[in-house]
Design a protein around this motif. Structure first.
Motif, PDB file in Angstrom:
ATOM      1  N   MET A 152       2.626  -2.595 -12.744  1.00 22.30           N
ATOM      2  CA  MET A 152       1.645  -1.982 -11.843  1.00 22.30           C
ATOM      3  C   MET A 152       0.741  -3.053 -11.239  1.00 22.30           C
ATOM      4  O   MET A 152       0.447  -3.019 -10.045  1.00 22.30           O
ATOM      5  CB  MET A 152       0.783  -0.971 -12.623  1.00 22.30           C
ATOM      6  N   VAL A 153       0.293  -3.973 -12.079  1.00 16.69           N
ATOM      7  CA  VAL A 153      -0.585  -5.042 -11.587  1.00 16.69           C
ATOM      8  C   VAL A 153       0.140  -5.851 -10.515  1.00 16.69           C
ATOM      9  O   VAL A 153      -0.425  -6.173  -9.460  1.00 16.69           O
ATOM     10  CB  VAL A 153      -1.035  -5.952 -12.756  1.00 16.69           C
ATOM     11  N   THR A 154       1.423  -6.162 -10.766  1.00 16.50           N
ATOM     12  CA  THR A 154       2.196  -6.958  -9.807  1.00 16.50           C
ATOM     13  C   THR A 154       2.337  -6.224  -8.481  1.00 16.50           C
ATOM     14  O   THR A 154       2.091  -6.795  -7.407  1.00 16.50           O
ATOM     15  CB  THR A 154       3.582  -7.278 -10.385  1.00 16.50           C
ATOM     16  N   ILE A 155       2.721  -4.947  -8.564  1.00 14.16           N
ATOM     17  CA  ILE A 155       2.918  -4.179  -7.327  1.00 14.16           C
ATOM     18  C   ILE A 155       1.607  -4.049  -6.561  1.00 14.16           C
ATOM     19  O   ILE A 155       1.548  -4.299  -5.352  1.00 14.16           O
ATOM     20  CB  ILE A 155       3.491  -2.780  -7.650  1.00 14.16           C
ATOM     21  N   LEU A 156       0.520  -3.696  -7.290  1.00 16.75           N
ATOM     22  CA  LEU A 156      -0.768  -3.519  -6.622  1.00 16.75           C
ATOM     23  C   LEU A 156      -1.274  -4.828  -6.022  1.00 16.75           C
ATOM     24  O   LEU A 156      -1.826  -4.847  -4.926  1.00 16.75           O
ATOM     25  CB  LEU A 156      -1.806  -2.945  -7.603  1.00 16.75           C
ATOM     26  N   SER A 157      -1.064  -5.934  -6.747  1.00 11.75           N
ATOM     27  CA  SER A 157      -1.546  -7.208  -6.213  1.00 11.75           C
ATOM     28  C   SER A 157      -0.784  -7.557  -4.935  1.00 11.75           C
ATOM     29  O   SER A 157      -1.352  -8.104  -3.996  1.00 11.75           O
ATOM     30  CB  SER A 157      -1.414  -8.324  -7.249  1.00 11.75           C
ATOM     31  N   GLY A 158       0.510  -7.193  -4.887  1.00 16.41           N
ATOM     32  CA  GLY A 158       1.283  -7.426  -3.666  1.00 16.41           C
ATOM     33  C   GLY A 158       0.765  -6.566  -2.524  1.00 16.41           C
ATOM     34  O   GLY A 158       0.548  -7.053  -1.412  1.00 16.41           O
ATOM     35  N   LEU A 159       0.532  -5.294  -2.804  1.00 14.64           N
ATOM     36  CA  LEU A 159       0.083  -4.372  -1.751  1.00 14.64           C
ATOM     37  C   LEU A 159      -1.315  -4.731  -1.255  1.00 14.64           C
ATOM     38  O   LEU A 159      -1.584  -4.662  -0.059  1.00 14.64           O
ATOM     39  CB  LEU A 159       0.089  -2.926  -2.276  1.00 14.64           C
ATOM     40  N   LEU A 160      -2.200  -5.116  -2.186  1.00 12.10           N
ATOM     41  CA  LEU A 160      -3.564  -5.483  -1.782  1.00 12.10           C
ATOM     42  C   LEU A 160      -3.611  -6.895  -1.218  1.00 12.10           C
ATOM     43  O   LEU A 160      -4.396  -7.190  -0.323  1.00 12.10           O
ATOM     44  CB  LEU A 160      -4.528  -5.382  -2.970  1.00 12.10           C
ATOM     45  N   GLY A 161      -2.779  -7.775  -1.762  1.00  9.69           N
ATOM     46  CA  GLY A 161      -2.848  -9.183  -1.386  1.00  9.69           C
ATOM     47  C   GLY A 161      -2.180  -9.491  -0.052  1.00  9.69           C
ATOM     48  O   GLY A 161      -2.613 -10.399   0.662  1.00  9.69           O
ATOM     49  N   TYR A 162      -1.134  -8.744   0.302  1.00 11.51           N
ATOM     50  CA  TYR A 162      -0.400  -9.065   1.531  1.00 11.51           C
ATOM     51  C   TYR A 162      -1.280  -9.003   2.787  1.00 11.51           C
ATOM     52  O   TYR A 162      -1.318  -9.977   3.557  1.00 11.51           O
ATOM     53  CB  TYR A 162       0.836  -8.182   1.685  1.00 11.51           C
ATOM     54  N   PRO A 163      -2.018  -7.886   2.976  1.00 12.61           N
ATOM     55  CA  PRO A 163      -2.875  -7.843   4.176  1.00 12.61           C
ATOM     56  C   PRO A 163      -3.890  -8.986   4.202  1.00 12.61           C
ATOM     57  O   PRO A 163      -4.155  -9.549   5.265  1.00 12.61           O
ATOM     58  CB  PRO A 163      -3.594  -6.496   4.059  1.00 12.61           C
ATOM     59  N   VAL A 164      -4.417  -9.333   3.030  1.00 13.08           N
ATOM     60  CA  VAL A 164      -5.403 -10.419   2.970  1.00 13.08           C
ATOM     61  C   VAL A 164      -4.749 -11.736   3.376  1.00 13.08           C
ATOM     62  O   VAL A 164      -5.262 -12.474   4.225  1.00 13.08           O
ATOM     63  CB  VAL A 164      -5.990 -10.535   1.551  1.00 13.08           C
TER      64      VAL A 164
END
Lengths: 357, 310
Positions: free
Chosen positions: B99-111
């Motif tokens: 979950m952490v990996t997926i969320l970090s990808g989803l939150l991190g990509y736009p940034v």
């Protein structure tokens, strides 16, 4: 009717004025080159046509319709980039098919058209390769196929040959032009290489400092440059400053700062006293052993440069260095460094330009 | 390593080689070996040998009255697999890390995408802002979440004060708390990994795609996303391996209610004093993590855009 029409295009980047009113008309099927030094605005012009940037003034018409405000992906133009910009994650086939997929062409049709495009650029059989497995020349052909396969309204070429080695570049000049004629597509070609421009173009637009200095066929540009910049940038010139002594029936007599009298032919109306520049191409100068013609001057031969196909003679006349280029025919022994030689030309080869104020 | 020296050095290279030799008295072909030697020694002495010892000890037995019994058996591994208590902890650990990996990808990509668009000084400041959480101690950061998530924490206080919440929400000691806390710690790693792969994309490719008729959305799907796969791979491998083995954050925000593998190891080693079983748990986590990472890598490489990993 013009296929591509630029009217008084202006572009400013922050404080840098990139284009200060560029106007140009290109007919259907014509191959027009934007030629100029770096920073002259030729690439900016191309990017404006492509729609990557918007102009600050003026109008661009493609196929008779203004394209202001139309984003680049709706302009239906084909472009070949200097570094080819092939998609590294896609095979040759998918690279060429990209534009067709974006247009939602059906699969069988895509395969057929990609095949045809690869045949057109003389490169069948490499569909499954990736760009980095190709040589520079092959990448270039793929980039060209990718741009042509979408049957664009206009083909834009941004210095596509500058990354090839000299031999291949010369071959591709001819071949690119052959393919362009075969397709019959209106083409805008950007280059800083004057030889490339002369060899390939129907017409050349010489640009400098954000303006078009002269538009004309390669022969017009070379033989009859309209401005001092064109004369200097396209080919070489021996230049003299001076003023008009008299002008009668298309024959102008100029007295240079060295006191030399040079006769020139010109259609323009010159008046005695006008400041002018006189330019003579190195290959139009005949070299003789001694001054024996009326239009000849005596100069001292300082150096002889052997270039294989031709020989360049660097001579000194008063404080001015002059260059003459001779075809490599007959014995060259008569050219002795340090000897006095005669430099002559005929008056129709003299280019007359307005002088700086 | 020796193959990195060409058979026939150019004159400049030869001159350099001679210089190295005369200055240091060391044969040039030894230089690369000498350069990596200190780090290699440290790696072997402080990591490889202890891991080996740990591996051996995971096969030892343990009796609360006797202590460690030096036999060799797989009983620790059997115990782990046969008891649902441990199996659940393993699944929970992997689920949280995923979950952490997926969320970090989803939150991190736009940034990362935005960082790649802005230029020069703005990018430097924004990158610093993203890295700033790393400047604060992990423990302090995690206790910060306690203030936010606790029964009398910011969320519950505001919720009740505004009349949105009746009874206080139970936010602490939940899997959600662990995921949020861990995500906060490791998000910068994902952003930096994505940013570096986005920076490697030739901007001309966007123009080319646009020129060929791709609108911004399809340009992203067909060009940006596939070409940033190496960053997605690197970022998710870093974030996954860090979260799967994280201890402090789950211990503080999850405590004994949300036990993860690292917590179990700690419990066995320091509470039960059963070091051999603790070693076995550590090895099970290590092997499973490595296996997951390898499979993930393989899947991406075998995929449609595998060529971008070469």
């Amino acid at each position: 009717m013009a296929d591509l029409q630029l009217t008084d295009i202006r572009k400013i980047f922050d404080t840098f004025v990139a284009l200060r009113g560029v106007s140009l008309e290109i007919a259907r099927g014509e191959f027009v080159t934007l030629l100029g030094p770096s920073g002259c605005g030729k690439t900016t012009t191309l990017n404006l046509i492509a729609g990557f940037i918007e102009a600050d003034g003026g109008e661009i018409m493609i196929g008779g319709r203004p394209v202001t405000g139309i984003p680049s992906h709706k302009r239906n133009l084909g472009m070949v980039f200097q570094n080819y910009a092939l998609f590294p994650h896609l095979t040759v086939f998918d690279n060429i098919a990209f534009g067709l997929k974006m247009r939602r062409v059906e699969r069988a049709e895509i395969a057929r058209r990609v095949d045809r495009a690869l045949a057109l650029v003389r490169m069948p059989g490499l569909e499954r390769r990736y760009p980095k497995q190709l040589s520079g020349g092959q990448q270039q052909r793929v980039a060209l196929a990718r741009a042509l396969v979408i049957e664009p309204a206009i083909l834009l070429l941004d210095e596509p040959l500058s990354n090839l080695d000299a031999k291949l570049r010369e071959e591709m000049r001819v071949e690119l032009r052959e393919i362009q004629r075969e397709v019959g597509i209106t083409t805008v070609f950007v280059t800083h290489d004057q030889e490339e421009a002369l060899v390939m173009s129907d017409r050349i637009a010489v640009m400098n400092c954000g303006m078009v200095e002269q538009v004309g066929t390669p022969a017009e540009i070379y033989e009859r440059p309209a401005t001092n910049f064109v004369a200097q940038f396209v080919g070489e010139s021996n230049c003299f400053r001076g003023h008009v002594e008299e002008s009668r029936e298309g024959v102008v007599v100029v007295k240079t700062e060295e006191g030399l009298i040079i006769r020139a032919r010109s259609d323009r109306a010159w008046r005695p006293g006008d400041r002018v520049q006189v330019a003579i191409r190195p290959e139009k100068i005949q070299v003789g052993e001694s001054p024996n013609r009326p239009a000849a001057i005596a100069a001292v031969l300082e150096r002889v440069l052997y270039l294989g196909a031709s020989v360049r003679c660097l001579a000194r006349f008063h404080q001015r260095k002059l260059i003459a280029s001779l075809p490599n025919v007959g014995p060259l022994a008569r050219l002795t460094v340090g000897a006095e030689i005669s430099l002559g030309w005929s008056e129709e080869d003299v280019i007359l330009l307005p002088g700086d104020a | 390593m020796s193959s990195s020296f060409p058979a026939m050095p150019s004159p400049a290279q030869a001159a350099r080689l001679v210089l190295v030799r005369t200055r240091t008295g060391v044969k040039p072909y030894l230089t690369p070996w000498l350069l990596v030697l200190p780090a290699t020694l440290m790696f072997v002495a402080l990591f490889l040998l202890p891991m080996l010892a740990l591996f051996v000890s995971s096969f030892h037995g343990y009796d609360p009255n006797v202590g460690i019994i030096r036999v060799l058996s797989v009983q620790n591994y059997v115990k782990f697999v046969s008891d649902p208590y441990y199996r659940e902890a393993l699944v929970r650990t992997l689920r949280i890390a995923l979950m952490v990996t997926i969320l970090s990808g989803l939150l991190g990509y736009p940034v990362a995408y935005h960082l790649n668009q802005v230029g020069g000084r703005t990018r430097t400041y924004l990158t610093l802002a993203i890295l700033s959480p790393l400047l604060v101690s992990l423990v302090i950061r995690t206790f910060g979440w306690l203030i936010i998530l606790g029964p009398n924490g910011v969320i519950n206080f505001l919720g009740r004060g505004l009349g949105i919440l009746g009874a206080p929400l139970k936010l602490m000691y939940t899997e959600g708390a662990v995921i949020v806390g861990t995500l906060h710690v490791y998000l910068p790693f994902m952003v930096l990994a994505l940013l570096s792969s986005l920076q490697n994309i030739d901007p001309n490719l966007y123009q080319a795609a646009s020129n060929l008729g791709a609108d911004p959305v399809r340009r992203f799907v067909h060009v940006t996303l596939p070409l940033s796969l190496p960053g997605i791979l690197a970022g998710s491998l870093i974030v996954f391996s860090l979260s799967v083995s994280s201890f402090v954050t789950p211990a503080i925000l999850g405590g004994a209610r949300v036990k993860v593998m690292a917590y179990l190891v700690w419990e066995e080693d320091l509470v039960m004093l059963n070091w051999p079983f603790g070693a076995a748990i550590a090895f099970i986590l290590l092997v499973i993590t490595i296996a997951i990472m390898l499979i993930y890598h393989r899947i991406l490489e075998a995929g449609r855009y595998g060529v971008v990993f070469q």
